[in-house]
Design an enzyme around this catalytic site. Structure first.
Site, PDB file in Angstrom:
ATOM      1  N   GLU A   1       6.463  -4.647   3.022  1.00 36.20           N
ATOM      2  CA  GLU A   1       7.659  -5.437   2.752  1.00 36.20           C
ATOM      3  C   GLU A   1       8.346  -5.960   4.023  1.00 36.20           C
ATOM      4  O   GLU A   1       9.487  -5.550   4.335  1.00 36.20           O
ATOM      5  CB  GLU A   1       8.650  -4.630   1.897  1.00 36.20           C
TER       6      GLU A   1
ATOM      7  N   GLU B   1       3.297  -1.469  -5.638  1.00 36.99           N
ATOM      8  CA  GLU B   1       4.466  -0.708  -6.096  1.00 36.99           C
ATOM      9  C   GLU B   1       5.008  -1.358  -7.352  1.00 36.99           C
ATOM     10  O   GLU B   1       5.142  -2.588  -7.420  1.00 36.99           O
ATOM     11  CB  GLU B   1       5.608  -0.712  -5.063  1.00 36.99           C
TER      12      GLU B   1
END
Ligand code: IFM
Length: 444
Positions: free
Chosen positions: A169, A349
């Protein structure tokens, strides 16, 4: 949708659970570990909602062997974890720490012994403090430090892990860490954030190239948090705000990696906040990827006038205040598939924070179970419409340190009692285990 089973997916589909080092390991300075920027950030008054830190977390550093037994009992075939850079290289440059590496070698060997594929992430945010003292990700020198670290991990573990992700991320590191400052290292400058993102991309590309040159056999890629954006209304103002949100949240992160360019409109809009890009950088960033990891939690609805009220959707909202919208995952995957030549996708995720209902030895979490079930169905729908997705990881295996929210927000399918460190499979974990056990004849 509800009749989906594991056999609705390809036989070699990757089913996993995910965690990260700082959120579960604890052992903040055991065996020569150096400090990370999150160790430091937790000491800033008011930075963490419950004033907690990662010093103990889930004590996974001490409990890794029984934790691996627990993972194996779920029936997953993959486990995604991250290496704490300061645990294996305390200062982020110079000497490596054999004791730190021993932990990850045991972890990887323990996974393999249990028939579980290791999916390793190099940077899930816990940058060595010593590098932050020299400017951290805003400094170009950190790029080479990361390449050196990546190569050492690849030398020691690259023959045994299935996959190595460079960064988790980059948007969060850049924007939350350096623009809004609600995450470590707590800086507040858009210009710095944009330069940080550039250095993350560059270090990703250079690390992938260097690891490949070492002959690393693992699949190499990166993980982005992405969200499909929708305009709250069809008004020109909302549509323009939506275009900007798509450019800054998705295109800015996807296009350098896949196409070697920054989106032109946003580049122009950035003006003097535009990144410093050296000749050759974009070619180094755009390396072939073995996979693109996507972390998906919610869609984004954009309203130009004022923030869109999540309750207006009528959908359930998680304990984080995030709208539950599985269709958003299908929409995101279809749009990416339409707009780009994609490498194989992994959903690295997906999960939700909800309050659990603890009843004796049982932990009821029907909303989390429904969330996971709905999103697995959303992945299936995207695959049915032609998107190649190779795997799905639940976030998270355990309740853990949820960054600036501390321990109050629980994402785990396994409950952790932080007083006793007892682990209890929640109903969502039991559901996932049953789902993964399905072995009806026919497959596919
Ligand atoms: O806990 C985080 C994780 O570290 C990165 N992705 C989002 C999760 C939930 O906020």
């Amino acid at each position: 949708m509800t009749s989906l089973s594991r056999n609705s997916f390809p036989r070699d589909f990757v089913w996993g659970v995910a965690t990260s080092s700082f959120q579960i390991e604890g052992a903040a300075d055991a065996d020569g570990k150096g400090a990370s920027i999150w160790d430091d950030f937790c000491r800033v008054p008011g930075a963490i909602a419950d004033a907690s830190d990662g010093r103990e977390a889930c004590q996974h550093y001490q409990r890794w062997a029984t934790d691996l037994d627990l993972i194996a009992a779920l029936g997953v075939n993959a486990y995604r974890f991250s290496v704490s850079w300061p645990r294996v290289q305390p200062l982020g440059s110079g000497a490596f720490n054999d004791a730190g590496f021993a932990f990850y070698e045991n972890l990887v060997d323990g996974l393999l012994a249990r028939g579980i594929k290791p999916y390793l992430t190099l940077n899930h945010w816990d940058l060595p403090s010593a590098l932050q003292a020299q400017g951290g990700w805003s400094e170009r020198a950190t790029v080479q430090r990361f390449v050196d670290y990546a190569c050492e991990v690849a030398r020691r573990l690259g023959d045994r892990v299935s996959s190595i992700c460079t960064h988790n991320e980059p948007w969060v590191i850049a924007v939350l860490g350096h623009e809004t400052g609600i995450f470590a290292p707590g800086l507040k400058s858009r210009k710095v954030a944009i330069q940080v993102a550039h250095h993350l991309f560059l270090s990703h590309g250079m690390a992938v190239t260097a690891m490949r040159q070492l002959g690393c056999s693992a699949d190499l890629g990166i993980v982005l948090n992405l969200s499909p954006v929708e305009a709250a209304t069809e008004s020109p103002a909302d549509r323009e705000a939506t275009r900007r949100a798509h450019d800054s949240g998705l295109r800015w992160y996807v296009e350098p990696l896949l196409q070697g360019v920054y989106p032109g409109e946003m580049l122009a809009e950035l003006g003097e906040d535009a990144p410093t890009v050296m000749p050759g950088d974009m070619e180094k960033i755009r390396v072939p990827l073995d996979f693109l990891g996507i972390n998906y939690y919610m869609r984004t609805v954009v309203s130009a006038a004022e923030p869109w009220d999540v309750k207006a959707s009528g959908n359930p909202v998680t304990d984080m205040g995030w709208e539950v919208c599985p269709q958003g995952l299908t929409a995101l995957l279809l749009r990416l598939h339409r707009d780009y030549a994609l490498p194989p996708i992994l959903i690295t995720e997906n999960g939700a924070a909800f309050k659990d209902e603890v009843s004796g030895a049982e932990v009821h979490d029907i909303q989390r179970q429904a969330y996971i079930q709905g999103h697995i169905a959303a992945v299936h729908e995207a695959m049915r419409q032609g998107v190649r997705v190779d795997g799905y990881f639940v976030w998270s295996l355990f309740d853990n340190f949820e960054w600036s929210s501390g321990y109050a927000k629980r994402f785990g399918i396994v409950r952790v009692d932080y007083d006793t460190q007892q682990r209890t499979l929640k109903d969502s974990a039991l559901w996932y285990r049953n789902f993964l056990r399905a072995t009806a004849a026919g497959g596919n």
